[in-house]
Scaffold this active site. Structure first.
Site, PDB file in Angstrom:
ATOM      1  N   ARG A 263      -3.672  -0.334   5.849  1.00  0.00           N
ATOM      2  CA  ARG A 263      -4.339  -1.390   5.087  1.00  0.00           C
ATOM      3  C   ARG A 263      -3.522  -2.665   4.963  1.00  0.00           C
ATOM      4  O   ARG A 263      -4.025  -3.765   5.207  1.00  0.00           O
ATOM      5  CB  ARG A 263      -4.687  -0.874   3.689  1.00  0.00           C
ATOM      6  CG  ARG A 263      -5.674   0.268   3.720  1.00  0.00           C
ATOM      7  CD  ARG A 263      -5.847   0.892   2.365  1.00  0.00           C
ATOM      8  NE  ARG A 263      -4.670   1.680   2.012  1.00  0.00           N
ATOM      9  CZ  ARG A 263      -4.522   2.336   0.875  1.00  0.00           C
ATOM     10  NH1 ARG A 263      -5.481   2.285  -0.036  1.00  0.00           N
ATOM     11  NH2 ARG A 263      -3.450   3.034   0.624  1.00  0.00           N
TER      12      ARG A 263
ATOM     13  N   CYS B 272       0.859  -1.184   0.000  1.00  0.00           N
ATOM     14  CA  CYS B 272       0.000   0.000   0.000  1.00  0.00           C
ATOM     15  C   CYS B 272       0.896   1.236   0.000  1.00  0.00           C
ATOM     16  O   CYS B 272       2.062   1.154  -0.365  1.00  0.00           O
ATOM     17  CB  CYS B 272      -0.963  -0.015   1.181  1.00  0.00           C
ATOM     18  SG  CYS B 272      -0.185   0.105   2.793  1.00  0.00           S
TER      19      CYS B 272
ATOM     20  N   ASP C 147      -8.206   4.028   1.807  1.00  0.00           N
ATOM     21  CA  ASP C 147      -7.274   4.201   2.916  1.00  0.00           C
ATOM     22  C   ASP C 147      -8.050   4.696   4.134  1.00  0.00           C
ATOM     23  O   ASP C 147      -8.530   5.838   4.145  1.00  0.00           O
ATOM     24  CB  ASP C 147      -6.189   5.208   2.533  1.00  0.00           C
ATOM     25  CG  ASP C 147      -5.054   5.259   3.528  1.00  0.00           C
ATOM     26  OD1 ASP C 147      -5.252   4.830   4.691  1.00  0.00           O
ATOM     27  OD2 ASP C 147      -3.972   5.729   3.157  1.00  0.00           O
TER      28      ASP C 147
END
Length: 147
Positions: free
Chosen positions: A14, A8, A117
């Protein structure tokens, strides 16, 4: 397939969740599969996941509190069999860095959607929703790629 790297942006929200979820599934099924996560950015290297990611993982009996953020490297692309990007921005960055064995997590159960996000959400609710999305996608990814 022997290894998966989840990537990410900063590696504190995440993908520590994706790594933790995948490791839990791999452990339950007693699979020999290396799982890791990294970020395309360098501003969270060495930092623990954000408190809300730790909290939501803990609510699902997953401990990610000891994970440390790291930045993806070109060496990762030969080390890991599959690189999993979270959103179009991450996918674009990974392609520019030379990743070839690349898939988008949202492809597995969410019609190729970006996983948002949660760091930019107000409150905890976004983390809970993102956890559910990641869990669905990681479960489907492992089912498809390991069968």
């Amino acid at each position: 397939m022997k290894s998966i790297l989840f990537v990410c942006l900063g590696n504190i929200c995440r993908y520590p969740l994706a790594e933790g979820i995948a490791k839990k599934i791999v452990s339950k099924k007693d699979l020999d599969l290396t799982i890791d996560s990294a970020g395309t950015g360098d501003w969270h290297i060495g930092q623990a996941p954000c408190p809300n990611s730790i909290k939501v993982a803990s609510l699902h009996n997953i401990d990610i509190s000891g994970y440390k953020g790291r930045q993806v490297t070109p060496e990762d692309f030969s080390k890991y069999d599959l690189i999993v990007g979270l959103d179009e921005s991450n996918m674009s960055n990974l392609k520019k860095l030379g990743a070839t064995q690349l898939v988008k997590l949202g492809h597995f159960g969410y019609k190729d959607e970006d996983v948002p996000d949660p760091y930019f959400f107000d409150g905890f609710e976004g983390f809970d929703k993102v956890f559910e999305m990641i869990e669905t996608c990681v479960t489907q990814l492992l089912k498809e790629k390991l069968s």
